[in-house]
Design a protein around this motif. Sequence first.
Motif, short mmCIF file in Angstrom:
data_model
loop_
_atom_site.label_atom_id
_atom_site.label_comp_id
_atom_site.label_asym_id
_atom_site.label_seq_id
_atom_site.Cartn_x
_atom_site.Cartn_y
_atom_site.Cartn_z
N ARG A 280 0.82 -1.20 0.00
CA ARG A 280 0.00 0.00 0.00
C ARG A 280 0.86 1.27 0.00
NH1 ARG A 280 -2.78 -1.40 3.82
NH2 ARG A 280 -1.77 -0.28 5.54
N ALA A 281 1.94 1.25 0.76
CA ALA A 281 2.84 2.40 0.77
C ALA A 281 3.48 2.60 -0.60
CB ALA A 281 3.92 2.21 1.84
N TYR A 282 3.83 1.50 -1.26
CA TYR A 282 4.42 1.60 -2.60
C TYR A 282 3.43 2.20 -3.58
CZ TYR A 282 6.02 0.12 -7.20
OH TYR A 282 6.38 0.10 -8.52
N LEU A 283 2.17 1.72 -3.54
CA LEU A 283 1.15 2.26 -4.45
C LEU A 283 0.91 3.74 -4.17
CD1 LEU A 283 -1.44 -0.67 -4.52
CD2 LEU A 283 0.25 -0.07 -6.26
N GLU A 284 0.90 4.12 -2.91
CA GLU A 284 0.71 5.53 -2.58
C GLU A 284 1.86 6.38 -3.09
OE1 GLU A 284 0.22 5.63 1.61
OE2 GLU A 284 -1.86 4.89 1.58
N SER A 285 3.09 5.86 -2.97
CA SER A 285 4.24 6.61 -3.49
C SER A 285 4.19 6.73 -5.00
CB SER A 285 5.54 5.92 -3.05
OG SER A 285 5.68 4.65 -3.66
N VAL A 286 3.75 5.65 -5.68
CA VAL A 286 3.62 5.72 -7.14
C VAL A 286 2.57 6.76 -7.53
CG1 VAL A 286 2.86 4.42 -9.17
CG2 VAL A 286 4.41 3.36 -7.53
N GLN A 287 1.44 6.76 -6.83
CA GLN A 287 0.40 7.74 -7.11
C GLN A 287 0.89 9.15 -6.82
OE1 GLN A 287 -2.95 6.49 -4.79
NE2 GLN A 287 -3.46 4.76 -6.14
N ALA A 288 1.66 9.30 -5.75
CA ALA A 288 2.20 10.63 -5.42
C ALA A 288 3.17 11.11 -6.50
CB ALA A 288 2.90 10.59 -4.06
N ARG A 289 4.03 10.18 -6.97
CA ARG A 289 4.96 10.56 -8.04
C ARG A 289 4.21 10.91 -9.32
NH1 ARG A 289 8.13 6.25 -5.95
NH2 ARG A 289 7.39 4.85 -7.61
#
Length: 406
Positions: free
Chosen positions: A161-170
């Motif tokens: 979930r943290a990875y997906l959030e970081s991808v969305q943030a980027r």
Amino acid sequence: MTSNLERYAERHARAADVVMAAVLCALTVFGARISTAESSPPENVWPARILAVVCGAAVLKSRSHPRAALVVTAAATAVMTGLDYLPSPLLLAPVIAALYWLAALTDSRTTAIYGYPTMAVLVATSLSAAPLGDNIMLRSAGTVLWLLLALALGGMSRFRRAYLESVQARASHAERTREEEARLRVAEERMRIARELHDAVAHHMAVANAQAGTAAHLATTHPEQARKILTDLVGTTSSALLELSATVSVLRETGDPEAGLLEPTPGLGRLPELVAGCESAGLTVTVTTEGRVRPLSPGVDLTAYRIIQEALTNATKHASDHAARVRLSYSDSRLLITVTNEGTAVTPSVPGGGYGLMGMRERAHSVGGDLRAGPRPEGGFEVATALPLQPRTQAEALAERQEENR
């Protein structure tokens, strides 16, 4: 199919939790009946059923209160293992679910503080309820492995979930950056068009106004000279219209049949025409060239022409001696341009210069050059600029912009 179930569970979280709680409650009741050759379940199953309901109710709050849910399910399971129920995976299912949500929704420190003591308590109560050697591996190692598996799966879910959030943030940051870059390019293009319109219209109109005034003054006393100035006036207005059309053409759509009928971009090759137009308006212009003439890139060539054009326009309007000198000095990497007049020039009242001076500075900076303009100590007015023979690259422009923003 798994992804469909995950999406359904995310959209209907409450319904999914209720179904999970009911399933875990049933698994716990069924797990209370499991036994091995070395053990037999207690005859009274009502404590297990009651505690199974308690565990199911606690699991319903796992998303909102993961710590409390783990404490309740762990306490209920510890009571069951203390009553000599076999700690099978089915009996441990509510604790496994609570540990999963704890690891998935909290940080690693919280998971360790609550998870490892839970395992220790369950192993201790399970071993204390049975004689030494009675399913000791199942009660100790088996319990630990199942609970560690829940912690591992929950941690993986948290990291995913943290990875997906970081991808969305980027992705969001990249989108904002693209939008800002697009707005910046639009603003730069508008400034460029504004400079072109100002330079094309202001210069020719100033020259045309001076020519018309001179012709009117000489019409009665020197009709032949007035007629020649009027002929030059026609050329000046025609040039103004052509340059105005060339500037406006950037707004035309690709494939416009009239786009190819416009005159080419001006450069220093048209300096004699510019000088002739100024002289017909009454301004005496002297041009000197120093050093070996070197080829200029199209952008620098246009910038040099426009700066000289604007400087001569100001001299035409403000120089009291009606004379100006243009000096072009070529070096290995730069072109130095100086436009001076000996008379007293009226400087614009706008802070930092008028729109003409602002446009000259912007043009010089856009190709990596520099410009200064102001009164001379010995009298008169001077415009001096240093331009590179080749414009700066996009990387150099970006680096300079980042340095200015710091």
